[in-house]
Every structure is written in C-alpha cells, then in structure tokens.
Design an enzyme around this catalytic site. Structure first.
Site, short mmCIF file in Angstrom:
data_model
loop_
_atom_site.label_atom_id
_atom_site.label_comp_id
_atom_site.label_asym_id
_atom_site.label_seq_id
_atom_site.Cartn_x
_atom_site.Cartn_y
_atom_site.Cartn_z
N ASP A 187 73.34 54.63 40.16
CA ASP A 187 73.48 53.22 40.25
C ASP A 187 74.56 53.00 40.53
O ASP A 187 75.42 53.23 39.94
CB ASP A 187 72.96 52.48 38.42
CG ASP A 187 72.74 51.47 38.33
OD1 ASP A 187 73.74 50.44 39.76
OD2 ASP A 187 72.48 50.71 38.00
N HIS A 192 79.26 46.42 39.67
CA HIS A 192 79.81 47.46 38.76
C HIS A 192 81.45 48.34 39.28
O HIS A 192 81.70 48.95 38.77
CB HIS A 192 78.91 48.06 37.74
CG HIS A 192 77.67 48.15 37.67
ND1 HIS A 192 77.55 47.11 36.64
CD2 HIS A 192 76.26 48.27 37.75
CE1 HIS A 192 76.06 46.96 36.26
NE2 HIS A 192 75.62 47.08 36.98
N ILE A 207 81.19 44.87 35.44
CA ILE A 207 80.36 45.00 34.50
C ILE A 207 80.14 46.23 34.07
O ILE A 207 79.62 47.03 35.19
CB ILE A 207 79.89 43.90 33.77
CG1 ILE A 207 78.13 43.90 34.93
CG2 ILE A 207 79.77 41.98 34.29
CD1 ILE A 207 76.67 42.96 34.71
N GLY A 210 74.60 48.10 31.72
CA GLY A 210 73.54 47.77 30.61
C GLY A 210 72.56 49.28 30.19
O GLY A 210 72.91 49.59 29.52
#
Length: 284
Positions: A187, A192, A207, A210
């Site tokens: 990803d 991120h 961040i 998830g």
C-alpha cells in the site's frame, strides 16, 4: 453515472495469479509490530523462517493487495480515488495460509449500497490454490459523493458491547516508523508517509494504514486469547472507525465467549478515540 451498480455486480469475476514467499510474510509481520522483543520465542514464530507461521490477516496483502486495486477499476465502477475510504474488512479462512504459495484470486463486486451522500462498494476476492479454497476476503469501500443512485442502503447494524467489563485489556505501541515499514507490503499511498500529502488530506502528519491496525489487533488476539495458534482463526471482521498515528498506542478491549472474541480498539493518547469497531474474531 460514475457507479453503475447493476453492471458492477453482474460483471464476471476477474482472475489473477498471486504468489508469496517467506520474505513477504516476514515483512508483513514486521509491519504489524512483530519482532519485539527480537529474541522472544513467541515473536520468532512471526520473524524466523525456520519457525514461521502466517497471521491470517496476511490475506489482505498477499500479492501486494492487487485484488483491492483491481476491484476499483471493475466494469461499472469509475470513482475518484481521493474520495475513497476503506470502511471495513472481513477475511474468512478456509484453512491456514501456507508460508509459500501460488494461488488464483477471483475478484468481483459483491454489492453496491446507496448510503445517500456516499456509496459503499463491497469487493470480494476468493483465493484458491492447487489444494482448494484458501480464503475469502471482503473489503467495504466507502466512496464519498457517489450515493443517491436509488440503490439498496444495505446493512448498517452496529454490534452492541457485552454488558460487562472487558475480559482482557491489552496495549500495543505503534512504532514511529511503522507506517513506512507496513507500506512495503504493497500500500504505497503517500498519505501514510508524506507529511505534505497528509496535510492536503486534512491531517497534521501521516496516519497509519487501517489494515496495519487490523493486523496488529489480530496478532494481539492470537497471542493472548488463542495461545499464539494462528490456525485456530476462522474469520476476522472489523469496521474502520477512526485514524491512528504512528507513535501512538492502541488500547484493545476484548470480550471472550465460546468461539468468539469481540474487540474494541482505541488510541490511548487521544482519550481513547475510536480506531476499530464492530470487530470480531471467530475461532475453534
């Protein structure tokens, strides 16, 4: 219409071959916090190739997560990726994931729900190898601004928490560099890693993925409730309820019942701000 629900659901599954080896598994495990302490016998089950077993949430990155990306380009689906959020994830295991594998992933749009101001696309991937089915993965993709097309609203029930204190509470620190490590499993979203990109998205810093929180949570359940035995996991589902930042700490509250663990995950440093909700691990 950017989303043609009927066309999307009716389309034939897209098949692709995926492969993985022990290095992919080890990298994923490190990305979800394994290896601390580095010489701990329990952690070596995640990091040392001679003792390796596979955390079932590895299913979300096997083949570098190509099934999810492919689903967003399926017939009938044309969306702005900037409007896309990962709303929920479910993995059902048909048998333990091998350390090395070659498999076929058949991906399709299982459902498209109309939430009014948004659409929810359910992408299903069914993965099998020469010995038969391995896992089924459902990703719930929330697309802002794409609702209002007159479709079904779909399920919206929330799990009630048991009327008692948690049976177990665990805390898991997130390393400051954990998002940088986790993204190497496939990803590559700069949200991120790149502070400037994160600010454009409304965050003061990058961040955590998830699905990284998802993997960290399953590892905690396996290590505590299931005695470290990944083969006992039958299914694992969650709803992504909020963000968490590298360097913070996850608080996991667990309620145990026969064959089932319900979990709520929050961010310790932000007054238990929600991270994962409606989270259930079923097991045998």
């Amino acid at each position: 219409m950017p989303i043609d629900a009927a066309e999307a659901v009716a389309a034939e599954p897209r098949s692709s071959e995926i492969t993985w080896g022990h290095k992919d598994v080890q990298l994923y495990h490190l990305g979800v916090g394994a290896g601390l302490p580095a010489t701990d016998a329990d952690e070596l089950r995640y990091t040392l190739e001679s003792r390796l077993h596979v955390l079932p949430s590895f299913a979300t990155v096997a083949g570098a997560g190509t099934a999810l990306a492919g689903g967003l380009t399926a017939p009938g689906i044309e969306v702005d990726l900037a409007a896309v959020l990962h709303g929920g994830q479910t993995v059902v295991l048909h048998r333990p994931i091998p350390v090395e594998g070659t498999a076929v992933s058949a991906s399709r749009v299982q459902a498209v729900y109309d939430k009014g101001k948004a659409a929810v696309i359910v992408l299903r991937s069914e993965v099998s190898d020469a010995e038969g089915p391995l896992w089924t993965s459902d990703s719930q993709i929330f697309v802002r601004g794409e609702g209002g097309f007159g479709g079904e609203r779909g399920p919206s029930a929330r799990l009630e928490l048991p009327d008692r204190a948690p049976d177990r509470t665990e805390e898991r620190p997130i390393r400051p560099d954990q998002a940088l490590l986790y993204r190497l499993s496939g990803d590559w979203n700069p949200l991120h890693a790149d502070p400037e990109f994160a600010k454009l998205a409304g965050f003061d810093r990058p961040i955590l993925h998830g699905l990284c929180s998802y993997g960290m949570t399953l590892k905690a359940v396996v290590d505590t409730v299931l005695g470290g035995d990944v083969a006992r996991v039958d299914s694992y589902t969650t709803r992504f309820a909020g963000v968490v930042f590298p360097g913070e700490t996850l608080r996991l509250r667990m309620w145990e019942s026969p064959g089932r663990v319900q979990v709520v995950v929050s961010a310790v440093e932000r007054d238990d701000a929600p991270v994962l909700a409606d989270t259930v691990v079923t097991h045998h």
